[in-house]
Design a protein around this motif. Sequence first.
Motif: not given
Length: 398
Positions: A257-258, A260-261, A263-265, A267-269, A278, A324
């Motif tokens: 889960r960490e 993925r979190r 990764r999501d960050t 992808v935005v930045k 993943l 990660t």
Amino acid sequence: MDTRGAAGPPMSLEGIDHALRRRTEERDRVGGDLLDLDAHSTHRLLTGMTPTGETGRRWDAARAASVTLWWLFDAYRRVLDQAFELRAAGKPDLGALTALLTGPSVDLKPGDVPVEKRSLLRAAGEWVTLDAALARMDRAYREVAETVAAVDEAWGALLPVLDAADAGRRAALDLASGLGAPDPDLDRLGTTLDRLRAAVSADPLGAVSRRPEMDAAAAAVASRRAALERAAGIREEYDGRARRLGERIDEVAAAEREARRVRDTVVVKIAAPALPALPDQAAALRDRLAALAAVRGRWLELAERLADLERGVEDALTRTGVITESIAGLIGRRDELRGRLTAYQAKAARLGRAEDLALAGLYGKARDLLWTAPCDLRRATVAVAEYQRAIKRIGAAG
């Protein structure tokens, strides 16, 4: 036929007595050595068996040498007995004593040798001196002693390996019995060990070359015993280990889960990041843990599957952590570029070029790239490098 040659000048009575004392010491020493050799445990074992192969060949020659050795010793002793009889006479015959002690006085009669060994010396017999007889005894003794020592060394090197392997196998059989299941592997290893022991017992010298096979069998026994010990341990520890394993799988799920979190960050930045796949192993690991209940009671299988699952869980945690860290490294790269840009801006100010329009333009371009989301890391890296080179040129120009 008497083939003795003439003796030298008669010795003095003092010389005779000295020679008799020396020869008596020799006789006693040789006799003691012969008795010690016969009493040697390995010599007794060889005498009571029929060795085969290389050991049989060596022992046949050594046994023949032993017959010759005792034959020579008996002939040597007879001469000394004659000499003592002459010396005990009221007026000893010095010439005859000299001939016995220094001349060819030892009568080697072929008829005194067992029929199967008579070819060892000339059929007609011969007369040799005490020194010559002693030298022949020494050669024969060495041949017998070297063979006995070689066999003793071979048994000493090989039998402990087999003894330890047999002891390990017996312990493993006890473990298997306690687990309530026969172990074909131990039966197969027992057959192998019995075969190797038979070879070592019958031909230890020839079996030396089979030491690697013995070591391999011993290692296989040790490995099987260790597996059974693990299985016995699992029977006692399974519930606790399964519970801890479930907790570690929860940690895998949290780590995923960490990942993925992060990764999501990213992808935005970060613009168009090249991200690794993943990890998604927690669910499969939980299924494997649940499946262990079906083999409970088959402790050997359960031990292997549980140990394999434990390794899988640890590998999953390690792999997820690496992924990660790799993903988060993109944010770290952006932050490192931001820090470098700020440091070079301060350097431009120290050089008195804080208002330089060209430098300000390069700085602004790099800053816009680094503080815009998503950040194009490739273009930002190039922009920071251009700003860095411009400041270095100014510094070099003074």
